[in-house]
Design an enzyme around this catalytic site. Structure first.
Site: not given
Ligand code: NDP
Length: 315
Positions: A138, A141-142
């Site tokens: 992701c 997200c990261d």
């Protein structure tokens, strides 16, 4: 009634942000929800080390910690949270009948499906070894953790293209590894990728191994070994992060033939609603969303599902 049968006004299947948020709202509406946590209690976020984009955590938090917080919040309002899986469900008549792997049979007046989706992985050993330590499925997200650094992403679909352009805004350089010489992504996304100066296409290559350092406290990725599918030649891309974007599989097998799904198996919900094709059955989170796939959007739809379940019961 069969021995081992229990009743609930609201059965929640799955325990990611969508499931727990549904539980918090359903419990506060006096539905005394029962939750089966599923195969991966806490869901996909439990494989993420840091979460910096969920509102309310100014310093960020860990994925597992956040899910523990959500679980505690759901339990504070008397959600009956259970280990285990729902293995079978009959949605053809009401109350709905679910069977769990602990042998229990559940009669449910409403069902909230929050079983999520599972990221597809390449299946190489080093990929799981560094999962959460430089390997991620992701970028939204990261990606932030790789600001100014070099990263690689594998995949040639819309997700990979979208994530590559997202990463390109944050990172110094993005290698996009694809096993063919043509992207599957839509023309518009292809143009974006191919016109972004710091995305370098690595055509006709497949990742062979994620390499990194394991000494000391943390593990970290230092590169990806890729192989030319035609010549078999290998080379190492020196990167700090490796993103896998080769698709997701929604966890909908047990609902097959009972609920309307799209061609990829995602549950179809009515516009601006979590209602599925069966009255009294609601779907929230990634199991019905292949576009946003964020913890906060999943939580939002979990809230909607609980409100809709409560309204449906009292209508
Ligand atoms: P897709 O299935 O479309 O693409 C997967 C990509 O990964 C393909 O390029 C495929 O290669 C590659 N791949 C699959 N398995 C492997 C493997 N083992 N090794 C190397 N490469 C592999 O998945 P997406 O998640 O990209 O998209 C899913 C759906 O969601 C699509 O319909 C997409 O259009 C949609 N979507 C829409 C968005 C939007 O509209 N904004 C955003 C994101 C997704 P190959 O091409 O060779 O098969």
């Amino acid at each position: 009634m069969i021995e081992n049968t229990e009743k609930t006004k609201c059965l929640i299947i799955g325990s990611g942000p969508a499931g727990y948020t549904a539980a918090i709202y359903a419990a506060r509406a006096d539905l005394s929800p029962m939750m089966y946590q599923g195969l991966q209690p806490g869901g996909q976020l439990t494989t993420t080390t840091e979460v910096d984009n969920f509102p309310g955590y100014p310093e960020g938090t860990g994925g597992p910690e956040m899910m523990e917080d959500l679980k505690k919040q759901a339990e504070r309002f008397d959600t009956d949270v259970r280990w285990g899986l729902i293995t079978e469900i009959d949605l053809s008549k009401r109350p709905f009948i679910a069977k769990a792997d602990d042998g229990k049979v559940i009669e449910a007046d409403t069902v909230i499906i929050a079983t999520g989706a599972t990221a597809k992985w390449l299946g190489i050993e080093s990929e799981s070894e560094y999962n959460g330590y430089g390997v991620s499925a992701c970028a939204t997200c990261d990606g932030f953790f790789y600001k100014g650094k070099d990263v690689a992403i594998v995949g040639g679909g819309d997700t990979a293209a979208e994530e590559a352009t997202y990463l390109a805004k944050l990172c110094n350089k993005v290698y996009m590894i694809h096993r063919r010489d043509e992207l599957r992504a839509s023309k518009a996304m292809q143009n974006k990728v191919l016109n972004t100066a710091n995305i370098e296409m690595v055509w006709n290559h497949v990742p062979q191994e994620v390499v990194g350092e394991k000494e000391g406290f943390g593990k970290k990725v230092t590169g990806v070994v890729v192989q030319d599918v035609k010549s078999g030649e290998q080379k190492t891309l020196n990167v700090d992060g490796f993103f896998v974007a080769i698709g997701h599989k929604p966890n909908t097998d047990i609902f097959s033939g009972q609920l309307e799904m799209d061609e990829m198996g995602y549950l179809v919900t009515k516009a601006d609603s979590t209602k599925t094709s069966v009255e009294g059955v609601f779907a929230a989170g990634d199991v019905q969303d292949h576009v946003f796939r964020q913890a906060v959007t999943a939580a939002g739809s979990g809230c909607m599902a609980a409100i809709e379940a409560e309204r449906w019961l009292s209508s």
